[in-house]
Design an enzyme around this catalytic site. Sequence first.
Site, PDB file in Angstrom:
ATOM      1  N   HIS A 131       0.831  -1.204   0.000  1.00 42.29           N
ATOM      2  CA  HIS A 131       0.000   0.000   0.000  1.00 42.29           C
ATOM      3  C   HIS A 131       0.865   1.254   0.000  1.00 42.29           C
ATOM      4  O   HIS A 131       2.023   1.246   0.432  1.00 42.29           O
ATOM      5  CB  HIS A 131      -0.954   0.016   1.207  1.00 42.29           C
ATOM      6  CG  HIS A 131      -0.300   0.411   2.501  1.00 42.29           C
ATOM      7  ND1 HIS A 131      -0.096   1.724   2.866  1.00 42.29           N
ATOM      8  CD2 HIS A 131       0.199  -0.345   3.513  1.00 42.29           C
ATOM      9  CE1 HIS A 131       0.494   1.763   4.048  1.00 42.29           C
ATOM     10  NE2 HIS A 131       0.692   0.526   4.462  1.00 42.29           N
ATOM     11  N   CYS A 132       0.255   2.330  -0.495  1.00 42.67           N
ATOM     12  CA  CYS A 132       0.820   3.668  -0.365  1.00 42.67           C
ATOM     13  C   CYS A 132      -0.259   4.527   0.286  1.00 42.67           C
ATOM     14  O   CYS A 132      -1.082   4.006   1.038  1.00 42.67           O
ATOM     15  CB  CYS A 132       1.256   4.204  -1.733  1.00 42.67           C
ATOM     16  SG  CYS A 132      -0.108   4.340  -2.920  1.00 42.67           S
ATOM     17  N   GLN A 133      -0.292   5.813  -0.001  1.00 36.83           N
ATOM     18  CA  GLN A 133      -1.308   6.655   0.620  1.00 36.83           C
ATOM     19  C   GLN A 133      -2.644   6.557  -0.106  1.00 36.83           C
ATOM     20  O   GLN A 133      -3.697   6.473   0.518  1.00 36.83           O
ATOM     21  CB  GLN A 133      -0.846   8.120   0.669  1.00 36.83           C
ATOM     22  CG  GLN A 133      -1.752   9.047   1.470  1.00 36.83           C
ATOM     23  CD  GLN A 133      -1.812   8.679   2.946  1.00 36.83           C
ATOM     24  OE1 GLN A 133      -0.876   8.104   3.499  1.00 36.83           O
ATOM     25  NE2 GLN A 133      -2.916   9.011   3.602  1.00 36.83           N
TER      26      GLN A 133
ATOM     27  N   LEU B 260      -3.709   3.724   2.077  1.00 41.11           N
ATOM     28  CA  LEU B 260      -3.900   3.918   3.511  1.00 41.11           C
ATOM     29  C   LEU B 260      -5.042   4.881   3.806  1.00 41.11           C
ATOM     30  O   LEU B 260      -5.727   4.746   4.822  1.00 41.11           O
ATOM     31  CB  LEU B 260      -2.601   4.428   4.152  1.00 41.11           C
ATOM     32  CG  LEU B 260      -2.590   4.512   5.680  1.00 41.11           C
ATOM     33  CD1 LEU B 260      -2.733   3.132   6.302  1.00 41.11           C
ATOM     34  CD2 LEU B 260      -1.319   5.198   6.177  1.00 41.11           C
TER      35      LEU B 260
END
Length: 620
Positions: A554-556, A583
């Site tokens: 995952h990233c943002q 996220l």
Amino acid sequence: MFLRSALRSSIAGAHLRQLGNIHARNRCYSTAPPHIVVIGGVAGGATAAARARRVNEDADITIIEQGSFVSFANCGLPYFISGDVDSKDKLLMQTPHGFYEKYRIHVQTRSQAVEINRDEKYVRVEMEGGGYGGIQGYVREIPYDRLVLSQGAVPIVPKIPGSSAHHCFTLRDMDDMEKIDKLIRTENPKDAVVVGGGFIGLEMTEALVKRGLHIRLIEKSAQIMPTMDPEFGVAIQRYLEECGVEVLTGKAVAEVDPEALQVITEEDEEYPAQLVIFSVGIRPEFVLAKNAGLEIGSTGAVKVNSLLQSVSDPDIFVVGDMAEITHAITGRRVRVPLGGPANRQGRIAGNNAATMGSSGRLIYSGAMGTSVVKLFDKTLAMTGLSEKAAKDAGFSVGCSIVHPYQHASYFPGAERLMLKLVYNDGTGQLLGAQAFGGEGVDKRIDVIAMAIHGKMTVKDLEVVDLAYAPPYSSAVDPVNLAGYVANNARTGFSPVVAPTDAAQIIKTGDVRILDVRSPEEFVKGHLQGALNLPLEKIRDHIAELPIDDTYVVHCQYGARGHVASRILLNKGFKSVYNVSGGLASMELAGVETFKAAEPAVTEQAKPEEIKVVPTIGPKL
């Protein structure tokens, strides 16, 4: 003036004499122009009457309206209360006189239909007076060939002590609107409680804030806007709180104390309220129809067919909030109490009521519940099925969540919106969409609504040609982007996991969580047990990652996670899943994040310093 009044009385009197002299059982309606009676005005009924006239110039058309106004913008009522609309006259769409002058349609306001005699085909009406040439205080039997029912729905008032107090209101019509406005002007309330966090509740919350009141919004369900998926409820609640609204979910009002001017919850919490708005739902106005023997469906509304005829009587059409129709996606029987469907149903019912043969009749293909709500400087909108509704309907469901800017990021005013696409994972067929943000939310939902209507798939969204200029969109529109993510997931090119599923996996299993954001982002908040390996460093450290393990990446917001997933998959990793929406969506789904003084991997980290931290969560 005398001649005009005399002419008006003469017209009205002649019309009433005509109705009295014509008895339905003695007429042959196959050749004579039909007499059409519409019970209820506003969106559905007024539209039905106007369409009937456009189809049949010779039809005799009468509208019976219980209220004082035959046609008004009921969706605009909250905006008069807020002050956005500065005159109630602007909400009046048509008057009885206007209906007669423009359409030669007779309108009787402040008149209540109390009986439908289907055998002899007449409606018994108690007329208080009003309308064009109205006569006060008598009962009349009005014959019909075709009848259109558009009585709408009644707001539900909780059966709790104090709910009928003078400062407690629902909002259904112009009279309700004026009473609320008058109380605000004359009693100057400081605190208001809005009970119910659906469409009307949110619109009234904004309206009352604009009038200077402090608002507590109390919703019995676990989230605001229960028809949307939970992450949208959280996002909306956070925004309301930023706007100064106190939001209480999972609570119910048990009592209104008219002496202390407060509401009391089931948990015995007391909140001041000099004004209370109940917006907990509506109930179809079906008593007249039920007493006439029309079949009432499982939703509590009158069951109709695709011509919008009652399934019990082909000469009676039913539209709007009191009609049980077919859902355009699931095929299930539903009730969709929205202004748009009511208008379209009215048009079709009016057309079919005025059409003497089968030729020229229109078919109603159902509704998807496309809707939009303005909330201060934000907009929330949806069409079709939510993720939960799609699963409840038995679909194999896939979702894509994106958080793009509404237009080019470099153009002034760029702001992220959240767009969620729901689709059939097996076929790719579009099932629904939800969005929340600033500018551009409405047009994205409208585009997807049209795509759903056209039976399009997520692959079609990848290639649909949408307008682009920096002030309005990006070269890859949010709709295109949502299609990219969905089709990448379906084809296995970039598998995704939904935020809610990822949250459960993290709690119970043994997958590895790979956070590909920057160290600075990681320190501000991350998932427990996550390894921070920035996207730019993955290629340098990929040899230290066990190739046979399962990874949740995952990233943002999802884009960097997609790139990282492709790197791993291209290098032979077999079980890699990117969190759709990143996220940001996981936090909205209730996943707890933690702050750290140091990230697990920094920009200066050497390969031998990397420690792959096992996390909690099952194999995918």
